[in-house]
Design a protein around this motif. Structure first.
Motif, PDB file in Angstrom:
ATOM      1  N   GLN A  90       0.805  -1.234   0.000  1.00  0.00           N
ATOM      2  CA  GLN A  90       0.000   0.000   0.000  1.00  0.00           C
ATOM      3  C   GLN A  90       0.835   1.279   0.000  1.00  0.00           C
ATOM      4  O   GLN A  90       0.424   2.297   0.536  1.00  0.00           O
ATOM      5  CB  GLN A  90      -0.983   0.028   1.185  1.00  0.00           C
ATOM      6  CG  GLN A  90      -2.238   0.855   0.896  1.00  0.00           C
ATOM      7  CD  GLN A  90      -2.854   1.490   2.135  1.00  0.00           C
ATOM      8  OE1 GLN A  90      -2.340   1.385   3.239  1.00  0.00           O
ATOM      9  NE2 GLN A  90      -3.970   2.168   1.960  1.00  0.00           N
ATOM     10  N   VAL A 257     -11.151  -3.594  -7.413  1.00  0.00           N
ATOM     11  CA  VAL A 257      -9.779  -3.631  -6.894  1.00  0.00           C
ATOM     12  C   VAL A 257      -8.999  -4.572  -7.807  1.00  0.00           C
ATOM     13  O   VAL A 257      -9.271  -5.771  -7.846  1.00  0.00           O
ATOM     14  CB  VAL A 257      -9.732  -4.132  -5.437  1.00  0.00           C
ATOM     15  CG1 VAL A 257      -8.284  -4.148  -4.938  1.00  0.00           C
ATOM     16  CG2 VAL A 257     -10.594  -3.257  -4.536  1.00  0.00           C
ATOM     17  N   THR A 291     -12.013   2.689  -9.179  1.00  0.00           N
ATOM     18  CA  THR A 291     -11.029   1.605  -9.307  1.00  0.00           C
ATOM     19  C   THR A 291      -9.817   1.864  -8.408  1.00  0.00           C
ATOM     20  O   THR A 291      -9.396   3.009  -8.245  1.00  0.00           O
ATOM     21  CB  THR A 291     -10.564   1.480 -10.770  1.00  0.00           C
ATOM     22  OG1 THR A 291     -11.700   1.245 -11.599  1.00  0.00           O
ATOM     23  CG2 THR A 291      -9.582   0.345 -10.949  1.00  0.00           C
ATOM     24  N   ILE A 292      -9.287   0.795  -7.830  1.00  0.00           N
ATOM     25  CA  ILE A 292      -8.032   0.846  -7.068  1.00  0.00           C
ATOM     26  C   ILE A 292      -7.076  -0.148  -7.715  1.00  0.00           C
ATOM     27  O   ILE A 292      -7.462  -1.303  -7.950  1.00  0.00           O
ATOM     28  CB  ILE A 292      -8.260   0.463  -5.592  1.00  0.00           C
ATOM     29  CG1 ILE A 292      -9.296   1.396  -4.948  1.00  0.00           C
ATOM     30  CG2 ILE A 292      -6.953   0.492  -4.808  1.00  0.00           C
ATOM     31  CD1 ILE A 292     -10.206   0.718  -3.981  1.00  0.00           C
ATOM     32  N   GLY A 312      -4.956  -6.077  -0.994  1.00  0.00           N
ATOM     33  CA  GLY A 312      -6.118  -5.859  -1.856  1.00  0.00           C
ATOM     34  C   GLY A 312      -7.419  -6.288  -1.227  1.00  0.00           C
ATOM     35  O   GLY A 312      -8.424  -5.571  -1.268  1.00  0.00           O
ATOM     36  N   ILE A 315      -8.539  -3.863   1.599  1.00  0.00           N
ATOM     37  CA  ILE A 315      -9.136  -2.644   1.044  1.00  0.00           C
ATOM     38  C   ILE A 315     -10.547  -2.930   0.542  1.00  0.00           C
ATOM     39  O   ILE A 315     -11.483  -2.152   0.766  1.00  0.00           O
ATOM     40  CB  ILE A 315      -8.246  -2.077  -0.084  1.00  0.00           C
ATOM     41  CG1 ILE A 315      -6.943  -1.503   0.503  1.00  0.00           C
ATOM     42  CG2 ILE A 315      -8.981  -1.017  -0.891  1.00  0.00           C
ATOM     43  CD1 ILE A 315      -5.907  -1.110  -0.531  1.00  0.00           C
ATOM     44  N   ALA A 316     -10.719  -4.095  -0.115  1.00  0.00           N
ATOM     45  CA  ALA A 316     -12.049  -4.470  -0.625  1.00  0.00           C
ATOM     46  C   ALA A 316     -13.044  -4.635   0.516  1.00  0.00           C
ATOM     47  O   ALA A 316     -14.196  -4.183   0.424  1.00  0.00           O
ATOM     48  CB  ALA A 316     -11.942  -5.755  -1.435  1.00  0.00           C
ATOM     49  N   ILE A 328     -12.846  -8.066  -6.897  1.00  0.00           N
ATOM     50  CA  ILE A 328     -11.378  -8.118  -6.897  1.00  0.00           C
ATOM     51  C   ILE A 328     -10.915  -8.930  -8.092  1.00  0.00           C
ATOM     52  O   ILE A 328     -11.419 -10.018  -8.345  1.00  0.00           O
ATOM     53  CB  ILE A 328     -10.864  -8.803  -5.619  1.00  0.00           C
ATOM     54  CG1 ILE A 328     -11.015  -7.866  -4.444  1.00  0.00           C
ATOM     55  CG2 ILE A 328      -9.406  -9.194  -5.756  1.00  0.00           C
ATOM     56  CD1 ILE A 328     -10.336  -8.377  -3.206  1.00  0.00           C
TER      57      ILE A 328
END
Length: 589
Positions: A90, A257, A291-292, A312, A315-316, A328
Motif C-alpha cells: 500500500q 480492486v 477503481t483501485i 487488496g 481494502i475491498a 477483486i
C-alpha cells in the motif's frame, strides 16, 4: 525501558534471521537495518526470529539492528484510496516515483494514503449521540462516483462526547471522541487494519444474485455470483488478463480492486495506461473514479508480492463495510504462489508437490474465503467477489495451484489454447468450465430475465456436448457420412460458438451485452434449430439451411442488432418462421 532490538545474523534474499528476538511477536511489522526496510516476523524460535523483508535487501549487513513497531503489517483505510495506484504493501507508486524516480529505492518507509490532504467532510452525528461499530458518522465525496463513508472502527461502541462540525479536515484531525465507559477513543478519518485479519461482519448471507458482466459465455453459461469466487486458469496467450480487463470494465460491481501480483511489467503498464482512459458505461466518467490498482510486478520484491493480495482484499472489505459491492481481480495467483514457494525455499522448509509449500492449499483457502455476500456491522447488504487468474505452466491444469484453487472457488472458467489461437475470445472452454452457482441463481434468472433462461442454457450446452462427440466421428470418417440430423447439430453448434459465445471486446455493441439481449439471441438460435430440425425430418437437405442468408444473419446478429433493440428480435423470429414455412411449402409443392 530499553528499546527492543534484534541483531541480524543471517541474510538470504528477502529472508533474514536475527537474535535477541524473544520479546517480539509473530506477524509483527519491523524495520530492518540502517535503511529501515519494512519487514514482517514470520517465525520465532527461542530468541531467534525470522523476518521476511518487503524491500530489496541488497547492501544489508550482518550485525545491523531490527526495530519493533509494536503492530502487525497493516494498511491505512480512508479517503484517498480510490483512483490510486499502490505497490504490494500500500505505498502509492506516484509518491515513490516523485521520491526515487522509475525504481523503488530502499528505505522509503511505509508511506500510504496522503494524511495531509484536506477533504470536505459532512458530519452526520452530534455530541450526545450513541454510536456502534460500523455506524457511518460522516461522508466525504472521494470521487464523482464514490461517496466515502467514514465509519466507527470495529470494537468501538459508546457515546459521543465531542464532534466536529461540517468542514475541511485532513486525515490526522480528530473528528469525534467516543466514551465507551472505560476509555475515550479519538476517531479520525482513517482506520488501520492488519491485512491478514478479515474485517468483521454481522452475518454472512446466502448467495442469490449474479455479478452481471455483459460477457455472454459467463452471464448465461457459467455465471459468477455476487459475493462468490471464480478462477480463470489458462496458459500463456489464452487471454486471462484480457478477460479480467473486460470484467473490471463492465461488471456491475460498485468498486473494482485490480491486483497485479507478479505479472510482467508490460502487462501492468497496459493496465496503468488503459484504465485512466476507460469510460465507465453507467456514468460516462473515467473508470478510475471507482477503481483501485495494486501493482506488484515480477521484478518487484518477492515478499511484497506475497502480501499484495492481502492488501487488496483488506481494502475491498473496507469498502464492502460501507455497503458497496466490490469485485477483486487478482492477476495472477500463480505468481503469488511462486512467491510463497521462493520464500519457503529460502526458509529451507520441506517442499510439497512441485516445490510449493505444504500450506499452499490453506493459504489459498484463507484468501478465497474472504469473499462473501454479507450484512455489514452498519446493517447494509454488500459483497466482495474474488476473480483470480491462474497461470499454469504450459496450460497444464493438473499442476498444484490450479488443482487447489479448483477446490475453493465456485466458478471455474477454463481458458483453452486452441480457442485462443483460433482468435475465439473469451477463450473459455464450454466443456471444461463450470459454475457451482446455477442452483442458487436460478430463481433470480427466472424473475429478472425469463422463466426458461436456465432451461435454454441447458439445451444449448447439450448441443455443444453432442457436437464434441460427433467431431470425434468426423475426424475418423468425415462429415459427409453423418445423417442430416447430426450434421444439423454441427451447424447449430457453430451458430452458438461463433454467433453467441465469441465476443468482440473492441466492438461498441458486442463488448458488453445486456442480459435480456443475451436471452433473445439464444432464443433465436433455439427457434432456428427447432424449425431446421422439422424441415430435415421432412427430407429437405441440410444444404438448403446451411446456405441460406438467414443462417448468415444469425451468425452476425450480435453486430447487427443494437443493445437497445426494440422490435428487431421479433422481426428476426418472424423471418425464421416465414423462411421455413416457405421452404416446406416449396418442397411439398
Amino acid at each position: 525501558m530499553d528499546k527492543i532490538q534484534g541483531i541480524i545474523t543471517y541474510i538470504n534474499g528477502p529472508v533474514i534471521k536475527a537474535k535477541n528476538m524473544e520479546m517480539f511477536k509473530m506477524r509483527e511489522m519491523v524495520t530492518v537495518g540502517e535503511k529501515r526496510l519494512i519487514g514482517e516476523i514470520i517465525s520465532i524460535d527461542g530468541d531467534i526470529g525470522t523476518v521476511q523483508v518487503y524491500e530489496e535487501t541488497t547492501g544489508l549487513k550482518i550485525g545491523e539492528k531490527i526495530d519493533s513497531t509494536g503492530k502487525p503489517l497493516s494498511v491505512k483505510l480512508g479517503p484517498g484510496i480510490i483512483g490510486n495506484i499502490f505497490d504490494g504493501i500500500q505505498r502509492p507508486l506516484n509518491f515513490i516515483y516523485e521520491k526515487s524516480g522509475g525504481f523503488i529505492s530502499e528505505g522509503i518507509g511505509l508511506a500510504s494514503i496522503d494524511l495531509t490532504k484536506k477533504w470536505d467532510v459532512t458530519v452526520l452525528v452530534k455530541e450526545g449521540d450513541t454510536v456502534k461499530e460500523g455506524s457511518v458518522f460522516a461522508t466525504v465525496k472521494e470521487t464523482p462516483l464514490i461517496t466515502h463513508k467514514l465509519m466507527i472502527p470495529p470494537g468501538i461502541n459508546g457515546k459521543i462526547v465531542y464532534a466536529e462540525k461540517n468542514g475541511t479536515y485532513d486525515l490526522e484531525e480528530v473528528l469525534l471522541k467516543i466514551d465507551d465507559g472505560k476509555t475515550v477513543h479519538d476517531i479520525k478519518m482513517y482506520q488501520e487494519w492488519p491485512v491478514r485479519t478479515p474485517r468483521p461482519v454481522k452475518e454472512r448471507m446466502p448467495i442469490e444474485k449474479p455479478l452481471i458482466t455483459g460477457q455472454r459465455v459467463i452471464d448465461t453459461f457459467f455465471p459468477v455470483a455476487k459475493g462468490g469466487t471464480a478462477a480463470i486458469p489458462g496458459g500463456f496467450g489464452t487471454g486471462k488478463t484480457m478477460t479480467q480487463h473486460q470484467l473490471a470494465k463492465w461488471s456491475d460491481a460498485d468498486i473494482i480492486v485490480y491486483i497485479g501480483c507478479g505479472e510482467r511489467g508490460n502487462e501492468m503498464t497496459e493496465v496503468l495506461e488503459d484504465f485512466p482512459k476507460l469510460i465507465d458505461p453507467n456514468s460516462n466518467l473515467p473508470l478510475m473514479n471507482r477503481t483501485i490498482l495494486i501493482a506488484n510486478t515480477s521484478n518487484m520484491p518477492v515478499a511484497a508480492r506475497e502480501a499484495s493480495i492481502y492488501t487488496g482484499i483488506t481494502i475491498a472489505e473496507y469498502f464492502r463495510d460501507m455497503g458497496y459491492n466490490v469485485a477483486i481481480m487478482a492477476d495472477s495467483t500463480s505468481r503469488w504462489a511462486e512467491a510463497l514457494r521462493e520464500i519457503s525455499g529460502r526458509l529451507e522448509e520441506m517442499p510439497a508437490e512441485e516445490g510449493y509449500p505444504a500450506y499452499l492449499p490453506s493459504r489459498l483457502a484463507e484468501f478465497y474465503e474472504r469473499a462473501g455476500y454479507v450484512t455489514t456491522l452498519g446493517d447494509d447488504e454488500a459483497s466482495v467477489t474474488i476473480i483470480g487468474a491462474v497461470s499454469p505452466a504450459g496450460g497444464d491444469f493438473s499442476e498444484p495451484v490450479t488443482q487447489n484453487t479448483k477446490r475453493f472457488v465456485g466458478a471455474f472458467l477454463g481458458l483453452d489454447k486452441k480457442l485462443a489461437y483460433a482468435r475465439h475470445y473469451p477463450a473459455i472452454n464450454w466443456l471444461s468450465s463450470y459454475s457451482g452457482y446455477l442452483a442458487s441463481l436460478n430463481s433470480w434468472y427466472r424473475n429478472n430475465v425469463s422463466e426458461d433462461m436456465m432451461n435454454l442454457r441447458g439445451e444449448m450446452l447439450r448441443v455443444l456436448q453432442e457436437e464434441s462427440k460427433l467431431l470425434e466421428i468426423v475426424k475418423l470418417v468425415g462429415e459427409d457420412v453423418l445423417p442430416d440430423e447430426q450434421r444439423l447439430i454441427l451447424e447449430i453448434a457453430k451458430l452458438i460458438k461463433i454467433g453467441y459465445l465469441q465476443q468482440n471486446a473492441y466492438h461498441k455493441d458486442d463488448t458488453y451485452v445486456p442480459l435480456n439481449k443475451q436471452y433473445r439471441m439464444l432464443k433465436v438460435i433455439k427457434l432456428f434449430y427447432e424449425h431446421a430440425n422439422e424441415v430435415i425430418k421432412k427430407g429437405i437437405p441440410i444444404s438448403k439451411i446451411k446456405s441460406s442468408q438467414l443462417y448468415n444473419d444469425i451468425l452476425k446478429m450480435k453486430y447487427s442488432i443494437p443493445n437497445d433493440y426494440k422490435d428487431e428480435f421479433d422481426n428476426f423470429e418472424n423471418q425464421i418462421i416465414t423462411y421455413f414455412d416457405s421452404l416446406i411449402e416449396a418442397y411439398e409443392g
